[in-house]
Design an enzyme around this catalytic site. Sequence first.
Site, PDB file in Angstrom:
ATOM      1  N   CYS A 131      -3.262   0.174   4.173  1.00 43.69           N
ATOM      2  CA  CYS A 131      -4.564  -0.083   4.779  1.00 43.69           C
ATOM      3  C   CYS A 131      -5.107   1.206   5.416  1.00 43.69           C
ATOM      4  O   CYS A 131      -5.421   2.155   4.711  1.00 43.69           O
ATOM      5  CB  CYS A 131      -4.458  -1.224   5.788  1.00 43.69           C
ATOM      6  SG  CYS A 131      -6.042  -2.012   6.179  1.00 43.69           S
ATOM      7  N   HIS A 251      -2.067  -5.307   1.986  1.00 42.45           N
ATOM      8  CA  HIS A 251      -0.813  -5.420   2.739  1.00 42.45           C
ATOM      9  C   HIS A 251       0.199  -6.264   1.955  1.00 42.45           C
ATOM     10  O   HIS A 251       0.244  -7.490   2.121  1.00 42.45           O
ATOM     11  CB  HIS A 251      -1.062  -6.094   4.095  1.00 42.45           C
ATOM     12  CG  HIS A 251      -1.696  -5.232   5.120  1.00 42.45           C
ATOM     13  ND1 HIS A 251      -0.992  -4.654   6.151  1.00 42.45           N
ATOM     14  CD2 HIS A 251      -2.996  -4.846   5.275  1.00 42.45           C
ATOM     15  CE1 HIS A 251      -1.813  -3.951   6.907  1.00 42.45           C
ATOM     16  NE2 HIS A 251      -3.032  -4.052   6.403  1.00 42.45           N
ATOM     17  N   GLU A 253       3.297  -6.635   2.452  1.00 40.03           N
ATOM     18  CA  GLU A 253       4.277  -7.278   3.341  1.00 40.03           C
ATOM     19  C   GLU A 253       3.754  -8.600   3.911  1.00 40.03           C
ATOM     20  O   GLU A 253       4.552  -9.437   4.370  1.00 40.03           O
ATOM     21  CB  GLU A 253       4.657  -6.309   4.475  1.00 40.03           C
ATOM     22  CG  GLU A 253       3.703  -6.231   5.641  1.00 40.03           C
ATOM     23  CD  GLU A 253       2.402  -5.471   5.350  1.00 40.03           C
ATOM     24  OE1 GLU A 253       1.517  -5.443   6.235  1.00 40.03           O
ATOM     25  OE2 GLU A 253       2.292  -4.897   4.252  1.00 40.03           O
TER      26      GLU A 253
END
Length: 425
Positions: A131, A251, A253
């Site tokens: 990001c 993202h 994760e």
Amino acid sequence: MSSSDLAVILPRVIIVSRRSLRKNKFVDFVGEYHLDLIVGYGAVPVIVPRVAGVHTLLHSFEPIHGVLLCEGEDIDPSLYEDEETNLSKEELEEIRRLHASDTAIDKEKDTIELALAKHCLERNIPYFGICRGSQVLNVACGGTLYQDIGKELSKNFPPEKKVVHMNYDNYDGHRHDVKIVEDTPLHQWFEESLQDNMEIRVNSYHHQGVKRLAQRFKPMAYAPDGLVEGFYDPDAYNPEEGKFIMGLQFHPERMRKANSDEFDYPGCTAAYKEFVKAVVAYQKKLNIIKRVPTSLKLDKELEQKRNVIVRSFSLARNLYEGGDNTRQLKESDLKPGAEFLESNIALSVQQENWLKQMGATVRNASSYMERLKMNEEREKLARAVMGKMTIEQLSDLNLFYHMMGQISSDMLEKKQLQNVSTVML
């Protein structure tokens, strides 16, 4: 094995915290998903607090085996805009209202993270940007950003084709398509989940993004509106050799199914796995280079002789490299080095020639100073020529020398490893 032993053995990944206001006090935090994955794959997260002046203390966090940059506010536009923005004052004010939590510029965090990114680029330290971290990487290499995707990019599309990159009403659940570029790391990681259209659906938490991608990078994924969603440096990507320079706008994760820790795709954790693999390899490479055989101990008389010879060559080297003729040298100052050259047969021909050249500058110091003056004139001329070059020309020139520097750095590391291996054998 004790925890202190592990702290020494495991590689260190630097992560910069994000500052937030809680109960009228600033607190620093890093998303736990990042930390879990870094630890799970075998590295130690070292958190750099976002506090005033910490950018001057980054050397204290050495050794740095990898850098992961992720969360944070918008980057100061003055760090990447070559000219005035096309956005009106009214539009900028509207952007601040819509994205209040992101538009408060944090110049200290910018300084810290840009310094770390450039440090990684200079030393080929593994870098993973997510990001904001991907945007920092692009800016550090001369790229630019959209200050607001909605105002600058989405306005060019009809409503039915606009991509929503920030959905506050469905923050974690929102997804949009991205097309993966073939023969890239992302393609490898998500290959088993890709259909014929080469698309996956990713989360999105940003109102800014890459506008002009720095020349050294290759795109790995695009949103339907053309926004770059992932990129990497193909010349600095080989996790097994400790090379990893990459940025992802989404993202991975956090790409998990609702009310579950199950990931949307098996490839979501691959970026962290390969990043830590590169971090571990980089640490090993660094340790090999730093592993110098223990020097032999000399008795007092031999140590004195060695110091005399070292001083003799040091004086000659100063003349050879710097044209230092400000002090009068005696013949006796250089004689020990000359005698060593004549008597010692352990030197290679190349070493002997080099040392003789240094000694020869005692006689040729004046001509060497003339060459230094000539180099100064050449530098002035080069600055004058480059002062007339365009930004694009200077960018191309800088890219060329960066590439040559990277090649030189790689070759130097290989030769150092070869030398160390030879000595250890």
